[in-house]
Design a protein around this motif. Sequence first.
Motif, PDB file in Angstrom:
ATOM      1  N   UNK A   1       2.015  47.233  -6.370  1.00 51.81           N
ATOM      2  CA  UNK A   1       3.392  47.221  -6.870  1.00 51.81           C
ATOM      3  C   UNK A   1       3.847  45.813  -7.197  1.00 51.81           C
ATOM      4  N   UNK A   2       3.567  44.875  -6.280  1.00 54.38           N
ATOM      5  CA  UNK A   2       3.969  43.482  -6.497  1.00 54.38           C
ATOM      6  C   UNK A   2       3.294  42.916  -7.738  1.00 54.38           C
ATOM      7  N   UNK A   3       2.002  43.255  -7.869  1.00 53.28           N
ATOM      8  CA  UNK A   3       1.255  42.785  -9.047  1.00 53.28           C
ATOM      9  C   UNK A   3       1.891  43.305 -10.329  1.00 53.28           C
ATOM     10  N   UNK A   4       2.225  44.593 -10.318  1.00 53.21           N
ATOM     11  CA  UNK A   4       2.832  45.211 -11.504  1.00 53.21           C
ATOM     12  C   UNK A   4       4.165  44.542 -11.812  1.00 53.21           C
ATOM     13  N   UNK A   5       4.984  44.317 -10.751  1.00 51.69           N
ATOM     14  CA  UNK A   5       6.294  43.681 -10.938  1.00 51.69           C
ATOM     15  C   UNK A   5       6.124  42.274 -11.502  1.00 51.69           C
ATOM     16  N   UNK A   6       5.155  41.538 -10.939  1.00 48.64           N
ATOM     17  CA  UNK A   6       4.904  40.182 -11.431  1.00 48.64           C
ATOM     18  C   UNK A   6       4.475  40.217 -12.890  1.00 48.64           C
TER      19      UNK A   6
ATOM     20  N   UNK B   1       5.258  42.511 -15.165  1.00 49.68           N
ATOM     21  CA  UNK B   1       6.429  42.819 -16.004  1.00 49.68           C
ATOM     22  C   UNK B   1       7.282  41.561 -16.172  1.00 49.68           C
ATOM     23  N   UNK B   2       7.480  40.844 -15.047  1.00 46.34           N
ATOM     24  CA  UNK B   2       8.296  39.630 -15.065  1.00 46.34           C
ATOM     25  C   UNK B   2       7.700  38.602 -16.026  1.00 46.34           C
ATOM     26  N   UNK B   3       6.379  38.380 -15.900  1.00 47.44           N
ATOM     27  CA  UNK B   3       5.712  37.410 -16.764  1.00 47.44           C
ATOM     28  C   UNK B   3       5.835  37.832 -18.228  1.00 47.44           C
ATOM     29  N   UNK B   4       5.731  39.147 -18.449  1.00 48.35           N
ATOM     30  CA  UNK B   4       5.808  39.695 -19.797  1.00 48.35           C
ATOM     31  C   UNK B   4       7.177  39.426 -20.426  1.00 48.35           C
ATOM     32  N   UNK B   5       8.220  39.694 -19.635  1.00 48.81           N
ATOM     33  CA  UNK B   5       9.576  39.512 -20.143  1.00 48.81           C
ATOM     34  C   UNK B   5       9.931  38.034 -20.214  1.00 48.81           C
TER      35      UNK B   5
ATOM     36  N   UNK C   1       8.044  35.512 -20.290  1.00 51.75           N
ATOM     37  CA  UNK C   1       7.186  34.779 -21.211  1.00 51.75           C
ATOM     38  C   UNK C   1       7.570  34.967 -22.668  1.00 51.75           C
ATOM     39  N   UNK C   2       8.629  35.751 -22.885  1.00 50.72           N
ATOM     40  CA  UNK C   2       9.094  35.941 -24.246  1.00 50.72           C
ATOM     41  C   UNK C   2       8.279  36.958 -25.028  1.00 50.72           C
ATOM     42  N   UNK C   3       7.454  37.726 -24.303  1.00 53.16           N
ATOM     43  CA  UNK C   3       6.656  38.740 -25.000  1.00 53.16           C
ATOM     44  C   UNK C   3       7.468  39.990 -25.275  1.00 53.16           C
ATOM     45  N   UNK C   4       8.617  40.136 -24.550  1.00 50.03           N
ATOM     46  CA  UNK C   4       9.464  41.294 -24.806  1.00 50.03           C
ATOM     47  C   UNK C   4      10.723  40.845 -25.531  1.00 50.03           C
ATOM     48  N   UNK C   5      10.996  41.465 -26.644  1.00 50.40           N
ATOM     49  CA  UNK C   5      12.140  41.076 -27.465  1.00 50.40           C
ATOM     50  C   UNK C   5      13.435  41.626 -26.870  1.00 50.40           C
ATOM     51  N   UNK C   6      14.313  40.737 -26.370  1.00 53.20           N
ATOM     52  CA  UNK C   6      15.583  41.224 -25.806  1.00 53.20           C
ATOM     53  C   UNK C   6      16.745  41.061 -26.793  1.00 53.20           C
ATOM     54  N   UNK C   7      16.454  40.687 -28.014  1.00 52.70           N
ATOM     55  CA  UNK C   7      17.530  40.511 -28.993  1.00 52.70           C
ATOM     56  C   UNK C   7      17.998  41.866 -29.531  1.00 52.70           C
ATOM     57  N   UNK C   8      19.117  41.835 -30.228  1.00 49.60           N
ATOM     58  CA  UNK C   8      19.654  43.061 -30.833  1.00 49.60           C
ATOM     59  C   UNK C   8      19.142  43.240 -32.265  1.00 49.60           C
TER      60      UNK C   8
END
Lengths: 292, 112
Positions: free
Chosen positions: A9-14, A16-20, A22-29
Amino acid sequence: MRIMLVSLGSLAAAGVLAFVAGGFYDITAIKQHPAWVFHAIGIGRDTLVALQADADEVPEDFAPVADARNVALYRKHCTQCHGAPGVAPEEFALGMMPVPSNLVAAGRERPPEEIYWFIRYGLKMSGMPAWSMRMSEADMWRITALVEAFPTLSPEAYAELVEAGPQQLDSMTSVAEAGPFTPFGNPERGRKAMQVHACPQCHMIEGIVGRSDLHVGPPLDDAGARKYIAGVVPNTPENMIRWIMHPQEVDPLSAMPDLGVSEGIARDMAAYLYAIAGTGHASVGAAPVDPR
Amino acid sequence: MMRALILLPLLLAGCDDDPSAAARALISANGCGTCHQIPEFDGADGVTGPPLTAMSRQVYVAGVVPNTLEALTAFIADPQAIDPRSAMPDLNLSQDEARLIAQYLYAVGEGS
């Protein structure tokens, strides 16, 4: 086994965190979620709404109604984001993410209790606000009735209803009857009312989750115990209610805006402020008592 | 160069004239703490006026004007000039004294 699950679980959370982060997930509108995320959110939302909407009873005499009054209500509160048959949303709403739902389609697809649910409770992170305590029950059902009637309403017929109705509703008509006036304030309802009147946009308030370093208005944890309200008038329940309803009557220069709070709701908010300050009159009575 | 060398000890000596000590003396003498919470000040825990615990982060002064060092100084020096209805008393402080207090409030507490 448990250790393995926790580390996985911790690995998965880490991850996701790195993914977001790290700018790999687009949070813009600018860009919608990937299609699978978009559809997954939709399925989750619809499942929950269908389950929860059953709790609110549809009035017995409910029927889809497209009349001038319902249209006027809808134009005041909804068109800005959702548009209407043949009418575009306002400019600002075109760039919203998610794009506000088309309510003709919603009227076709959703039963009245679900439309009412969205109006009353709103939807987190979608841009849809909760109208609870800021619009009367009756008006929320009127708008529901109009949305349910949209699928049978041509753009031309809608335009005629717009012409026939009042162009601008008195902004307070629906709000004034939103909260029943009671001689004694209800602190818990006051807490909820503060959330849906955007108080945490400027104030830190005990019992309401928000930023912990927000200094637009003063923190309200001790507001009920402070000797003055707004640094201007003595702190009495009656002054507190008047201040919440009409700040500029108390101090014309104040940056605190008039939020159209009805008297019953303002009394509840005052009751909450006195409750968290522990001043001993959490239930703001009809007879004002000096808190000190 | 020579002049700078001569001036240097003078400048260093000037540092002993701690402006924050002067501000603390003013805050203490004027009893600010009877009405306000002030960081790093024993007994300054009044609840008559708002807490002054995050003054550098505050968006407004007295809830009426945008918070700048100038505005805060002006309000401390003459509260009613900023808001005629303010309950904050005029303490007859000079501009310089008011500025010392404003600078102190900016320098202490949350966000400093």
